[in-house]
Motif scaffolding. Structure first.
Motif, mmCIF file in Angstrom:
data_model
loop_
_atom_site.group_PDB
_atom_site.id
_atom_site.type_symbol
_atom_site.label_atom_id
_atom_site.label_comp_id
_atom_site.label_asym_id
_atom_site.label_seq_id
_atom_site.Cartn_x
_atom_site.Cartn_y
_atom_site.Cartn_z
ATOM 1 N N GLN A 149 -2.593 11.687 -9.320
ATOM 2 C CA GLN A 149 -3.952 10.984 -8.638
ATOM 3 C C GLN A 149 -4.080 9.759 -9.636
ATOM 4 O O GLN A 149 -4.511 9.998 -10.987
ATOM 5 N N GLU A 150 -4.165 8.659 -9.173
ATOM 6 C CA GLU A 150 -4.233 7.243 -10.027
ATOM 7 C C GLU A 150 -5.510 7.597 -10.792
ATOM 8 O O GLU A 150 -5.366 7.009 -12.020
ATOM 9 N N THR A 151 -6.650 7.801 -10.193
ATOM 10 C CA THR A 151 -7.827 7.813 -10.929
ATOM 11 C C THR A 151 -7.892 9.074 -12.011
ATOM 12 O O THR A 151 -8.994 8.977 -12.696
ATOM 13 N N GLY A 152 -7.344 9.956 -11.795
ATOM 14 C CA GLY A 152 -7.483 11.195 -12.466
ATOM 15 C C GLY A 152 -6.482 11.477 -13.600
ATOM 16 O O GLY A 152 -6.979 12.247 -14.487
ATOM 17 N N MET A 166 -7.605 -3.751 -0.654
ATOM 18 C CA MET A 166 -6.050 -3.997 -0.502
ATOM 19 C C MET A 166 -5.615 -3.557 -2.126
ATOM 20 O O MET A 166 -5.084 -4.585 -2.617
ATOM 21 N N GLY A 167 -5.765 -2.562 -2.510
ATOM 22 C CA GLY A 167 -5.412 -1.954 -3.743
ATOM 23 C C GLY A 167 -4.004 -1.579 -3.586
ATOM 24 O O GLY A 167 -3.223 -1.871 -2.515
ATOM 25 N N THR A 168 -3.564 -1.063 -4.634
ATOM 26 C CA THR A 168 -2.186 -0.466 -4.661
ATOM 27 C C THR A 168 -1.759 0.438 -3.585
ATOM 28 O O THR A 168 -0.631 0.391 -2.789
ATOM 29 N N ALA A 169 -2.525 1.281 -3.176
ATOM 30 C CA ALA A 169 -2.342 2.266 -2.074
ATOM 31 C C ALA A 169 -2.361 1.534 -0.804
ATOM 32 O O ALA A 169 -1.063 1.818 -0.141
ATOM 33 N N SER A 213 -13.362 0.141 -2.895
ATOM 34 C CA SER A 213 -12.959 1.074 -3.880
ATOM 35 C C SER A 213 -12.379 0.060 -4.909
ATOM 36 O O SER A 213 -11.659 -0.837 -4.878
ATOM 37 N N GLY A 214 -12.536 0.362 -6.459
ATOM 38 C CA GLY A 214 -12.001 -0.212 -7.229
ATOM 39 C C GLY A 214 -12.874 -1.625 -7.441
ATOM 40 O O GLY A 214 -13.493 -1.920 -8.563
ATOM 41 N N THR A 215 -12.791 -2.471 -6.538
ATOM 42 C CA THR A 215 -13.175 -3.950 -6.708
ATOM 43 C C THR A 215 -14.714 -3.697 -6.988
ATOM 44 O O THR A 215 -15.205 -4.455 -7.943
ATOM 45 N N ALA A 270 -0.489 1.587 -18.424
ATOM 46 C CA ALA A 270 -1.630 1.765 -17.782
ATOM 47 C C ALA A 270 -2.528 0.532 -17.198
ATOM 48 O O ALA A 270 -1.972 -0.556 -17.554
ATOM 49 N N GLU A 271 -3.337 0.633 -16.336
ATOM 50 C CA GLU A 271 -4.009 -0.365 -15.641
ATOM 51 C C GLU A 271 -5.169 -0.834 -16.480
ATOM 52 O O GLU A 271 -6.586 -0.720 -16.116
ATOM 53 N N VAL A 272 -4.987 -1.521 -17.489
ATOM 54 C CA VAL A 272 -6.013 -1.793 -18.570
ATOM 55 C C VAL A 272 -6.050 -3.432 -18.817
ATOM 56 O O VAL A 272 -6.793 -3.632 -19.780
ATOM 57 N N THR A 312 -0.351 -6.285 -7.546
ATOM 58 C CA THR A 312 0.595 -6.688 -8.631
ATOM 59 C C THR A 312 1.553 -5.649 -9.045
ATOM 60 O O THR A 312 2.461 -5.544 -10.082
ATOM 61 N N ASN A 313 1.185 -4.335 -8.441
ATOM 62 C CA ASN A 313 2.049 -3.163 -9.066
ATOM 63 C C ASN A 313 3.257 -3.115 -7.855
ATOM 64 O O ASN A 313 4.170 -2.321 -8.144
ATOM 65 N N ALA A 314 3.132 -3.718 -6.765
ATOM 66 C CA ALA A 314 4.151 -3.597 -5.860
ATOM 67 C C ALA A 314 5.463 -4.059 -6.300
ATOM 68 O O ALA A 314 6.603 -3.607 -5.788
ATOM 69 N N TRP A 347 -7.237 6.929 0.629
ATOM 70 C CA TRP A 347 -6.956 6.272 -0.518
ATOM 71 C C TRP A 347 -7.911 5.232 -0.441
ATOM 72 O O TRP A 347 -8.803 4.845 0.515
ATOM 73 N N CYS A 348 -7.908 4.068 -1.494
ATOM 74 C CA CYS A 348 -8.731 3.157 -1.705
ATOM 75 C C CYS A 348 -8.753 2.306 -0.341
ATOM 76 O O CYS A 348 -7.836 1.965 0.350
ATOM 77 N N ASN A 349 -9.957 1.897 0.062
ATOM 78 C CA ASN A 349 -10.100 1.022 1.223
ATOM 79 C C ASN A 349 -10.192 -0.338 1.176
ATOM 80 O O ASN A 349 -10.038 -1.049 1.879
ATOM 81 N N CYS A 383 -1.835 8.028 -2.180
ATOM 82 C CA CYS A 383 -2.352 7.323 -3.520
ATOM 83 C C CYS A 383 -1.022 6.642 -4.204
ATOM 84 O O CYS A 383 0.198 6.987 -3.915
ATOM 85 N N ASP A 384 -1.594 5.772 -4.933
ATOM 86 C CA ASP A 384 -0.423 4.597 -5.419
ATOM 87 C C ASP A 384 0.678 4.974 -5.684
ATOM 88 O O ASP A 384 1.863 4.466 -5.220
ATOM 89 N N LYS A 385 0.897 6.026 -6.473
ATOM 90 C CA LYS A 385 2.432 6.275 -7.274
ATOM 91 C C LYS A 385 3.084 7.285 -6.389
ATOM 92 O O LYS A 385 4.214 7.404 -6.475
ATOM 93 N N GLN A 438 -2.556 -3.933 -13.871
ATOM 94 C CA GLN A 438 -3.834 -3.855 -13.613
ATOM 95 C C GLN A 438 -4.200 -3.100 -12.129
ATOM 96 O O GLN A 438 -3.206 -3.143 -11.528
ATOM 97 N N SER A 439 -5.090 -2.743 -11.970
ATOM 98 C CA SER A 439 -5.454 -2.152 -10.554
ATOM 99 C C SER A 439 -5.253 -3.084 -9.410
ATOM 100 O O SER A 439 -5.631 -4.374 -9.533
ATOM 101 N N GLY A 440 -4.725 -2.840 -8.411
ATOM 102 C CA GLY A 440 -4.538 -3.817 -7.256
ATOM 103 C C GLY A 440 -5.954 -4.164 -6.887
ATOM 104 O O GLY A 440 -6.089 -4.949 -5.820
ATOM 105 N N THR A 441 -6.889 -3.244 -6.852
ATOM 106 C CA THR A 441 -8.275 -3.682 -6.521
ATOM 107 C C THR A 441 -8.868 -4.786 -7.257
ATOM 108 O O THR A 441 -10.038 -5.104 -6.939
ATOM 109 N N SER A 442 -8.397 -5.273 -8.413
ATOM 110 C CA SER A 442 -9.010 -6.237 -9.224
ATOM 111 C C SER A 442 -8.763 -7.642 -8.750
ATOM 112 O O SER A 442 -7.583 -8.004 -8.393
HETATM 113 C C1 XAI Z 1 -8.077 1.339 -7.647
HETATM 114 C C2 XAI Z 1 -6.777 1.919 -8.590
HETATM 115 C C3 XAI Z 1 -6.880 3.373 -8.883
HETATM 116 O O1 XAI Z 1 -6.658 1.109 -9.589
HETATM 117 C C4 XAI Z 1 -5.614 1.978 -7.648
HETATM 118 O O2 XAI Z 1 -5.725 2.475 -6.557
HETATM 119 C C5 XAI Z 1 -5.103 0.184 -7.315
HETATM 120 O O3 XAI Z 1 -5.391 -0.327 -6.254
HETATM 121 O O4 XAI Z 1 -4.060 -0.227 -8.373
#
Ligand code: XAI
Length: 575
Positions: free
Chosen positions: A69-72, A182-185, A144-146, A441-443, A256-258, A178-180, A106-108, A468-472
């Motif tokens: 789980q990406e967030t957990g 256009m995040g990584t998921a 989500s995320g954003t 990490a997404e930091v 950017t995780n793609a 998953w995130c609603n 979920c992302d991964k 970084q999170s795809g939702t950023s």
């Molecule tokens: C929002 C998260 C958990 O960071 C991820 O789902 C992403 O979009 O990269």
């Protein structure tokens, strides 16, 4: 199946005749659990997958996968993708399965499952769990995320209190899925469809919709047909399919995780794919999907507007993707798409009136790193005005480095007045890569100091060797390779150095002379303070065997194990 393998499968519901019938035995790789809430709806969907498998004449055997789980997951779910990959390879090779349904979301979980299917090369189809419903707060969509990044800024600026922060963030998660945004998921599931590894039109269906149940049933039926047709990942995951997916990624404003994950899948199926391909194939494709973080809408809107087929239809008709790539259902991309087009031109724009032209990822190079990616589609008007409006040099800007050795350092100092950050600062995060963190990490998307936000500076340029999170919505420079802990250029940069970014030349450099950089290099320690000791056995294994982001951050020794089902034969008997 021989008697020994057969008898324990009898004790929960099969008969000898069924198991001896020669019907295809289909694994359902279950990624949902209480630990993985984004994928948890797969526990329900799997029932309909089973119905589909049985109605098509197969036998379904469901099994768990390593939870992600990406967030957990701490320290980062990035650490677990290769672990789920590794254990899934072992499961689908070691047990008597003829095909497998990959329950992704979920992302991964999506890349991990596709990587494993690629390595084993057993007939496989992905079933996405689907995104959450749209989030709403006081009449506005909350994504989500954003909304988390926005709420953090509001909290720092004193516009909301902690209770308000929690309410705002919670509003973005109204259902399973998953995130609603256009995040990584959403990105990875859309690209799975673009690659042809799931049913056409399936990625965007929200998790709770009844269409999702229907899709699960059809996916179950399809995998049985795939086994009979012996249609394998290597028939679908061709270089053409990957190049199509890169172009779709630009058009949807993907994460950017793609590139990390697609390059990883490509390596495991043996297709040549590099960051240069992302640049050459994706950079000039316009953004047409108006979803947060690059745009305004959310997942339900995307589905109603036509989802991935509406995007691919436009790209196909404009000659931007190839229509003859084979997909899981045995049809070509062109046959699947047909006349699909946008059903709402504000949500999915047209190519001649896009949200942004040339919206792909750009790859920067220089003395800070050999390569790092930047998502052009999230450069905001505010950012453009502040950094890219110099008439003499509209694509370049300079700033002064403020360097953080990992996110703990950032969190403890960002609001310290002694930090001295101002509107001219560039925030740098190191020690966050695949080896250093470990896992990557997404930091890297860091908010400015609260005092600066209060003066109206909502974003500073960020650079880092993490993700970084795809939702950023931050146009950060990310995924830098090589990372600092293995001696990449970010290990040499110091607070106060002048940094120059040139988007036209695609360069990122610290303006420090070579002699000084050599002096700094000579002082580097083999294991810098910002590389904490491994806390688990897997962290140590991961550090020893994993490559850098540009080449997919895969377990390098695993790449030689390709198409196991064809090249290495069945496993030896266990008794
Ligand atoms: C929002 C998260 C958990 O960071 C991820 O789902 C992403 O979009 O990269």
């Amino acid at each position: 199946m021989t008697a020994l393998y057969l008898e324990r499968y009898l004790n929960y519901g099969f008969s000898i005749d069924e198991l001896q019938s020669g019907r295809p035995i289909i694994g359902i790789a279950q990624t949902g659990s209480d630990l993985t809430p984004c994928n948890r709806h797969h526990l329900e969907l799997a029932k309909r997958v089973r119905d589909g498998i049985r109605d098509a004449g197969g036998i379904a055997i469901e099994f768990p996968t390593h939870p992600i789980q990406e967030t957990g997951k701490r320290p980062t779910a990035g650490l677990d993708r290769n672990l789920q990959y590794l254990s899934l390879v072992e499961a689908i090779h070691g047990y008597p399965l003829d095909g497998v349904v990959l329950t992704v979301g979920c992302d991964k979980t999506t890349p991990a499952c596709l990587m494993a299917a690629a390595t084993v090369n057993l007939p496989a189809i992905a079933l996405s769990v689907g995104p959450m419903l749209n989030g709403w707060f006081k009449g506005e969509r909350t994504g989500s995320g954003t909304i988390v990044w926005k709420a953090r800024e509001m909290l720092a600026a004193g516009e909301i209190d902690y209770k308000g922060f929690l309410e705002l963030v919670a509003s973005s998660a109204p259902s399973t899925g998953w995130c609603n945004t256009m995040g990584t998921a959403t990105t990875m599931n859309s690209l799975t469809e673009a690659l042809g590894m799931s049913l056409p039109g399936s990625a965007a269906i929200p998790a709770p919709y009844r269409d999702r149940q229907e899709c699960a049933y059809r996916t179950g039926m399809q995998i049985v047909e795939m086994v009979h047709a012996d249609r394998k990942p290597s028939d679908i995951l061709t270089r053409t399919a990957f190049l199509n997916a890169i172009r779709v990624n630009s058009a949807i404003g993907g994460s950017t995780n793609a590139p990390i994950h697609l390059n990883a899948i490509a390596r495991h199926i043996g297709v040549e794919l590099t960051l240069e391909d992302w640049e050459a194939q994706g950079a000039d494709v316009p953004l047409i999907v108006n979803l947060q973080p690059a745009g305004s809408y959310l997942a339900e809107d995307f589905y109603r507007a036509g989802g991935v087929p509406a995007v691919m239809g436009q790209l196909l008709r404009a000659g931007l993707i190839e229509g003859d790539a084979l997909t899981a259902n045995g049809q070509t991309v062109a046959a699947n798409i047909g006349e699909a087009d946008t059903q709402d031109i504000d949500v999915i724009r047209t190519l001649d009136a896009p949200l942004k032209p040339a919206a792909g990822l750009t790859v920067l190079r220089g003395n800070l790193f050999d390569n790092a990616v930047m998502k052009l589609s999230v450069i905001s008007p505010e950012f453009r005005e502040r950094y890219l409006s110099n008439a003499a040099d509209p694509d370049a800007f300079e700033g002064v480095a403020v360097v953080f050795d990992g996110p703990e350092d950032y969190h403890s100092r960002i609001d310290d007045p002694a930090l001295g950050a101002d509107a001219n600062s560039i925030l740098i995060m190191r020690g966050a890569g695949p080896i250093g963190y470990p896992g990557g990490a997404e930091v890297v998307n860091m908010r400015p100091p609260a005092a600066l936000i209060q003066t109206g500076v909502h974003a500073l340029p960020c650079i880092g060797d993490g993700r970084q999170s795809g939702t950023s919505g931050s146009p950060s420079i990310l995924n830098a390779a090589p990372e600092a802990v293995i001696g990449g250029g970010l290990a040499l940069v110091r607070t106060g150095d002048r940094i120059r970014i040139d988007l036209a030349k695609r360069t990122a450099n610290m303006l420090v002379d070579d002699a000084e950089l050599d002096r700094r290099r000579a002082e580097l320690k083999a294991e810098p303070e910002y590389m904490p000791p491994a806390q688990t056995p897997w962290q140590e294994i991961h550090r020893a065997l994993t490559g850098q982001f540009d080449s997919g951050a895969v377990l390098e020794m695993a790449v030689k194990y390709q198409r196991i089902a064809q090249t290495r034969g069945l496993p030896r008997d266990s008794h």
